[in-house]
Design a protein around this motif. Structure first.
Motif, PDB file in Angstrom:
ATOM      1  N   TYR A  67       0.767  -1.560   0.126  1.00  9.43           N
ATOM      2  CA  TYR A  67       0.095   0.424   0.028  1.00  9.43           C
ATOM      3  C   TYR A  67       0.950   0.932   0.035  1.00  9.43           C
ATOM      4  O   TYR A  67       1.836   1.128   0.370  1.00  9.43           O
ATOM      5  CB  TYR A  67      -0.814  -0.127   1.031  1.00  9.43           C
ATOM      6  CG  TYR A  67      -0.408  -0.645   2.490  1.00  9.43           C
ATOM      7  CD1 TYR A  67      -0.229  -0.833   3.081  1.00  9.43           C
ATOM      8  CD2 TYR A  67       0.063   1.472   3.340  1.00  9.43           C
ATOM      9  CE1 TYR A  67       0.131  -0.954   4.425  1.00  9.43           C
ATOM     10  CE2 TYR A  67       0.214   1.615   4.924  1.00  9.43           C
ATOM     11  CZ  TYR A  67       0.348  -0.004   5.250  1.00  9.43           C
ATOM     12  OH  TYR A  67       1.432   0.192   6.419  1.00  9.43           O
TER      13      TYR A  67
ATOM     14  N   GLY B 136      -1.247  -1.061  11.252  1.00  5.23           N
ATOM     15  CA  GLY B 136      -2.186  -1.176  12.097  1.00  5.23           C
ATOM     16  C   GLY B 136      -1.582  -0.368  12.888  1.00  5.23           C
ATOM     17  O   GLY B 136      -0.202  -0.176  13.665  1.00  5.23           O
TER      18      GLY B 136
ATOM     19  N   TYR C 137     -13.315   7.419   8.436  1.00  5.65           N
ATOM     20  CA  TYR C 137     -12.537   6.757   7.308  1.00  5.65           C
ATOM     21  C   TYR C 137     -13.764   6.811   6.248  1.00  5.65           C
ATOM     22  O   TYR C 137     -14.669   6.667   6.262  1.00  5.65           O
ATOM     23  CB  TYR C 137     -12.449   4.652   7.369  1.00  5.65           C
ATOM     24  CG  TYR C 137     -10.531   4.442   7.304  1.00  5.65           C
ATOM     25  CD1 TYR C 137     -10.375   5.657   9.283  1.00  5.65           C
ATOM     26  CD2 TYR C 137     -10.049   4.292   6.787  1.00  5.65           C
ATOM     27  CE1 TYR C 137      -8.706   4.588   9.045  1.00  5.65           C
ATOM     28  CE2 TYR C 137      -8.456   4.158   7.498  1.00  5.65           C
ATOM     29  CZ  TYR C 137      -8.481   4.013   8.554  1.00  5.65           C
ATOM     30  OH  TYR C 137      -6.973   4.076   8.654  1.00  5.65           O
TER      31      TYR C 137
ATOM     32  N   TYR D  78      -8.344   4.911  -0.449  1.00  2.00           N
ATOM     33  CA  TYR D  78     -10.086   5.136   1.142  1.00  2.00           C
ATOM     34  C   TYR D  78      -9.364   6.785   1.837  1.00  2.00           C
ATOM     35  O   TYR D  78      -8.315   6.683   1.475  1.00  2.00           O
ATOM     36  CB  TYR D  78     -10.128   4.254   2.537  1.00  2.00           C
ATOM     37  CG  TYR D  78      -8.514   3.428   2.696  1.00  2.00           C
ATOM     38  CD1 TYR D  78      -7.992   2.789   2.011  1.00  2.00           C
ATOM     39  CD2 TYR D  78      -8.295   4.514   4.019  1.00  2.00           C
ATOM     40  CE1 TYR D  78      -6.754   2.622   2.377  1.00  2.00           C
ATOM     41  CE2 TYR D  78      -7.033   3.771   4.213  1.00  2.00           C
ATOM     42  CZ  TYR D  78      -6.443   2.646   3.194  1.00  2.00           C
ATOM     43  OH  TYR D  78      -5.506   2.547   4.033  1.00  2.00           O
TER      44      TYR D  78
ATOM     45  N   TYR E 187       3.008   3.327  16.733  1.00  2.00           N
ATOM     46  CA  TYR E 187       2.821   1.661  15.441  1.00  2.00           C
ATOM     47  C   TYR E 187       3.338   0.850  16.589  1.00  2.00           C
ATOM     48  O   TYR E 187       2.997  -0.556  16.587  1.00  2.00           O
ATOM     49  CB  TYR E 187       3.773   1.580  14.603  1.00  2.00           C
ATOM     50  CG  TYR E 187       3.225   2.241  13.398  1.00  2.00           C
ATOM     51  CD1 TYR E 187       2.333   1.802  12.445  1.00  2.00           C
ATOM     52  CD2 TYR E 187       4.167   4.220  13.169  1.00  2.00           C
ATOM     53  CE1 TYR E 187       1.694   2.832  11.867  1.00  2.00           C
ATOM     54  CE2 TYR E 187       3.011   5.179  12.003  1.00  2.00           C
ATOM     55  CZ  TYR E 187       1.857   4.079  10.998  1.00  2.00           C
ATOM     56  OH  TYR E 187       1.133   4.343   9.804  1.00  2.00           O
TER      57      TYR E 187
HETATM   58  O1  PA5 Z   1      -3.944   7.338   9.383  1.00  2.00           O
HETATM   59  C1  PA5 Z   1      -4.835   7.067   9.475  1.00  2.00           C
HETATM   60  O2  PA5 Z   1      -5.391   6.011   9.794  1.00  2.00           O
HETATM   61  C2  PA5 Z   1      -4.891   6.458   8.025  1.00  2.00           C
HETATM   62  O3  PA5 Z   1      -3.826   7.426   7.048  1.00  2.00           O
HETATM   63  C3  PA5 Z   1      -3.187   5.143   7.392  1.00  2.00           C
HETATM   64  O4  PA5 Z   1      -2.176   5.306   8.359  1.00  2.00           O
HETATM   65  C4  PA5 Z   1      -2.899   4.619   6.534  1.00  2.00           C
HETATM   66  O5  PA5 Z   1      -4.471   3.920   6.258  1.00  2.00           O
HETATM   67  C5  PA5 Z   1      -1.702   3.486   6.696  1.00  2.00           C
HETATM   68  O6  PA5 Z   1      -2.175   2.936   7.739  1.00  2.00           O
HETATM   69  P1  PA5 Z   1      -0.774   2.720   8.505  1.00  2.00           P
HETATM   70  O7  PA5 Z   1      -0.589   3.787   9.374  1.00  2.00           O
HETATM   71  O8  PA5 Z   1      -1.109   1.768   9.717  1.00  2.00           O
HETATM   72  O9  PA5 Z   1       0.423   1.878   8.525  1.00  2.00           O
END
Ligand code: PA5
Ligand code: MN
Length: 189
Positions: free
Chosen positions: A53, A88, A100, A150, A162
């Motif tokens: 992604y 996540g 979202y 999204y 994280y």
């Molecule tokens: O802020 C958010 O929750 C999203 O923009 C996420 O950062 C995005 O979906 C990527 O996921 P992650 O940050 O868990 O790698």
């Protein structure tokens, strides 16, 4: 206030790109420890290191009441029976909620209450808005055959933490069963 440079930004719902914003890319190797099926993960990594992604963010201002948004594009695919997913996270400022909005494709979000561990799997697809309350870890999965795009809108001061989820992972996993995303307790695998 109206001197903010980014009062208007343009995003492409098909590609997840925001004009003038750079993307962060996450490859399979960046998700070590996220997939329950470590044998399938290692085999997939040995065969290559696909892009899973990318996320582009617009951060017009960083004050107390300001908002940011990000557009994500998550590619379709699976590792074993688990769908391609995001790392996540919790928000560093735990009270920060997030909305979202599904733009294209088909996915689900896994939400986990930090205090109780209560988990929910909810749909993320066009015409659906998912509310992620504060103190809730969230992860996104592409359950379809085309890219999932999204938008996430969150307080400027939310921040991404994280560490906690990387250390213990989510309590539940989402796997493909009989052609459908199914929520299972990690311990029951
Ligand atoms: O802020 C958010 O929750 C999203 O923009 C996420 O950062 C995005 O979906 C990527 O996921 P992650 O940050 O868990 O790698
Ligand atoms: Mn978030």
């Amino acid at each position: 206030m109206l001197k903010i440079e980014r009062l208007v930004s343009r995003f492409d719902p098909a590609t997840g790109a925001i004009s003038g914003a750079s993307s962060v890319e996450r490859h399979l190797s960046d998700l070590r420890g996220c997939f329950a099926d470590t044998a399938a993960y290692d085999a997939a990594l040995a065969a290559g290191n696909p892009l899973l992604y990318s996320v582009a963010a617009i951060e017009p201002a960083g004050g107390e009441g300001d908002l940011h948004y990000a557009v994500g594009i998550l590619r379709p695919g699976r590792i074993g029976r688990e769908y391609f997913m995001t790392k996540g996270h919790l928000h560093a400022w735990r009270l920060a909620a997030e909305f979202y909005f599904g733009l294209s494709g088909e996915g689900v979000m896994l939400l986990e209450d930090e205090a109780t561990g209560e988990s929910r799997m909810v749909p993320l697809r066009p015409q659906h808005a998912v509310y992620v309350p504060g103190r809730t870890a969230h992860r996104t999965m592409n359950t379809g055959g085309v890219p999932l795009t999204y938008i996430g809108v969150y307080p400027a001061k939310a921040g991404h933490d994280y560490g906690v989820m990387a250390a213990r992972n989510f309590r539940c996993v989402v796997v493909e069963r009989h052609g459908r995303p199914t929520l299972l307790e990690r311990q029951a695998l």
